[in-house]
Each structure stands twice: as structure tokens, then as C-alpha cells.
Motif scaffolding. Structure first.
Motif, PDB file in Angstrom:
ATOM      1  N   ALA A 117      85.306  -7.091  49.353  1.00  0.00           N
ATOM      2  CA  ALA A 117      85.767  -8.342  48.952  1.00  0.00           C
ATOM      3  C   ALA A 117      87.261  -8.316  48.624  1.00  0.00           C
ATOM      4  N   THR A 118      87.822  -7.337  47.714  1.00  0.00           N
ATOM      5  CA  THR A 118      89.167  -7.439  47.568  1.00  0.00           C
ATOM      6  C   THR A 118      90.091  -7.225  48.912  1.00  0.00           C
ATOM      7  N   ALA A 119      89.697  -6.564  49.792  1.00  0.00           N
ATOM      8  CA  ALA A 119      90.034  -6.391  50.985  1.00  0.00           C
ATOM      9  C   ALA A 119      90.217  -7.889  52.013  1.00  0.00           C
ATOM     10  N   GLN A 120      89.257  -8.610  51.738  1.00  0.00           N
ATOM     11  CA  GLN A 120      89.364  -9.967  52.476  1.00  0.00           C
ATOM     12  C   GLN A 120      89.840 -11.060  51.458  1.00  0.00           C
ATOM     13  N   GLY A 121      90.516 -10.670  50.429  1.00  0.00           N
ATOM     14  CA  GLY A 121      90.985 -11.855  49.492  1.00  0.00           C
ATOM     15  C   GLY A 121      89.981 -12.492  48.690  1.00  0.00           C
ATOM     16  N   VAL A 122      88.891 -12.081  48.378  1.00  0.00           N
ATOM     17  CA  VAL A 122      87.897 -12.491  47.655  1.00  0.00           C
ATOM     18  C   VAL A 122      87.880 -11.845  46.232  1.00  0.00           C
ATOM     19  N   ALA A 123      87.970 -12.557  45.369  1.00  0.00           N
ATOM     20  CA  ALA A 123      87.776 -11.887  43.873  1.00  0.00           C
ATOM     21  C   ALA A 123      86.347 -11.859  43.545  1.00  0.00           C
ATOM     22  N   THR A 124      85.956 -10.797  42.525  1.00  0.00           N
ATOM     23  CA  THR A 124      84.904 -10.582  42.080  1.00  0.00           C
ATOM     24  C   THR A 124      84.989 -10.301  40.675  1.00  0.00           C
ATOM     25  N   CYS A 125      83.718 -10.150  40.035  1.00  0.00           N
ATOM     26  CA  CYS A 125      83.439  -9.857  38.732  1.00  0.00           C
ATOM     27  C   CYS A 125      82.085  -9.256  38.659  1.00  0.00           C
ATOM     28  N   ILE A 126      82.048  -7.955  38.292  1.00  0.00           N
ATOM     29  CA  ILE A 126      80.471  -7.170  38.398  1.00  0.00           C
ATOM     30  C   ILE A 126      80.072  -7.592  37.022  1.00  0.00           C
ATOM     31  N   LEU A 127      78.720  -7.919  36.950  1.00  0.00           N
ATOM     32  CA  LEU A 127      78.157  -8.595  35.994  1.00  0.00           C
ATOM     33  C   LEU A 127      76.880  -7.757  35.240  1.00  0.00           C
ATOM     34  N   GLY A 128      77.114  -7.055  34.154  1.00  0.00           N
ATOM     35  CA  GLY A 128      75.912  -6.312  33.729  1.00  0.00           C
ATOM     36  C   GLY A 128      75.123  -7.160  32.739  1.00  0.00           C
ATOM     37  N   TRP A 129      75.614  -8.273  32.258  1.00  0.00           N
ATOM     38  CA  TRP A 129      75.091  -8.874  31.204  1.00  0.00           C
ATOM     39  C   TRP A 129      74.304 -10.192  31.857  1.00  0.00           C
TER      40      TRP A 129
END
Ligand SMILES: Cc1cc2nc3c(=O)[nH]c(=O)nc-3n(C[C@H](O)[C@H](O)[C@H](O)COP(=O)(O)O)c2cc1C
Length: 177
Positions: A117-129
Motif C-alpha cells: 500500500a505504501t509503495a502505491q501511495g496508499v495509507a494504512t492502519c493495522i487494527l487489532g481492536w
């Protein structure tokens, strides 16, 4: 962007600008997860890509219990990560070594995914909650299966990166040479 720039650039985004991420970019993220390594090549994962409005709302509801993850109101794509059964060899190895390799495998696949995602300019957040029960209901996931993570994907409202707060290298690395 080389690998070291890429890992510096990835951070958990908690301010999305509300724009939808293109389907082909999301699929490339899942493709990156697909080719991740896993114990005995067991690949104990599957992914639900969620971009349909009603289901996006269901994911938001599931990840926002107790006032958490409010920023997901502005996120329009999620990937739900399911733990699947692994191959017999990995199950036997896990038994002999008293290690469940599945969460390790899923963590590696998730790293592939968010870095793609980062490589394509897309932001992420991993959610465990998240409320696993709500997700299982929304996506008709068998009660015997586990939802392990949800990944929020969108465009960041700002390009400014935070400084990474991490333990010092000397505190986590022992050199025996
Ligand atoms: C397994 C896992 C679960 C996480 N769950 C959440 C979460 O529910 N909400 C959230 O805002 N961040 C969550 N995070 C993000 C972490 O807080 C974040 O990765 C960590 O603080 C380091 O910051 P960075 O990702 O910006 O480098 C999670 C990260 C991981 C790896």
C-alpha cells in the motif's frame, strides 16, 4: 523508492482524507500478501476486501467499540484478515515445536500488504481492536474461524510523517561476533 525508504514511509494513518482507493491498488496489496512466506508454505489466510458502503459501515461499527478507532469514519476501504487452516506439515511442526505458526504467517503477510500500500501511495492502519463477533455476522464467517486483523486503507490527509518512536538498536540487538 527503495526498501529502506519504503519502511520509513509506512506509518499508521489516523487521518484519512475520505477519498476512495482504486480497486486495482487494493488488489495489488492482496497480491503482495498472497506471495508472502509461511511455515511449510501453509498460507493460513484469506482476505475480505470491503469497499461497499453498507459493509464499510459494518466494519467501522466493529472497529469502533469503546471509542476506539474513530478515525475510521473517514476510511472507505478495509481488508479483513481471516486465519484459515494450514497444511498438515505445518500443523505437525506446530505440535512438535509448540509454536502456532499461523499468527506469525499472518503477521508477515500483513506486513507485505501494508508495505505494498505504501509503495502505491496508499495509507494504512493495522487494527487489532475490533468486535470479532460483529465481523463474523456481517461477513457470514464460520464461528470456528478467527478474524485476526482489520486493515484500514485510504489516502492520508497530510504527507507529513511522524518521527518513529522505537526502542534503541542497542537495546534490542545483541551482537555475538
Ligand atoms: C497487530 C496490531 C494491531 C494494531 N491495532 C491498532 C488499532 O486497533 N488502532 C490503532 O489506531 N492502531 C493500531 N495499531 C497500530 C500501532 O499502534 C502502530 O503500528 C504502532 O504504534 C507504531 O506506529 P506506526 O505504525 O505509525 O509506525 C496496531 C498495530 C498492530 C501491528
Amino acid at each position: 523508492m527503495d526498501y529502506f525508504e519504503l519502511i520509513e514511509k509506512r506509518e499508521s494513518c489516523r487521518k484519512f482524507d475520505g477519498r476512495a482507493v482504486e480497486q486495482d491498488k487494493l488488489m495489488r496489496c492482496i497480491e503482495a500478501a498472497r506471495i508472502a512466506p509461511s511455515a511449510c508454505n501453509g498460507q493460513p489466510w484469506s482476505f475480505i476486501l470491503v469497499t461497499e458502503d453498507a459493509l464499510v459501515n459494518a466494519v467501522r461499527d466493529a472497529v469502533q467499540g469503546q471509542g476506539m478507532n474513530k478515525f475510521c469514519d473517514n476510511c472507505n476501504s478495509f481488508i479483513v484478515v481471516i486465519e484459515e487452516d494450514t497444511v498438515l506439515t505445518s500443523r505437525i511442526g506446530a505440535m512438535i515445536k509448540h509454536t502456532d505458526f499461523k499468527p506469525i504467517d499472518i503477521g508477515i503477510a500483513t506486513a507485505h500488504l501494508v508495505l505494498a500500500a505504501t509503495a502505491q501511495g496508499v495509507a494504512t492502519c493495522i487494527l487489532g481492536w475490533f468486535a470479532e463477533k460483529k465481523l463474523k455476522e456481517a461477513f457470514h464467517i464460520k464461528s470456528s474461524k478467527r478474524v485476526k486483523l482489520v486493515i484500514a486503507l485510504g489516502y492520508a490527509a497530510s504527507d507529513t510523517l511522524r518521527e518513529k518512536r522505537r526502542k534503541k538498536l542497542e537495546d534490542i540487538c545483541i551482537i555475538k561476533s
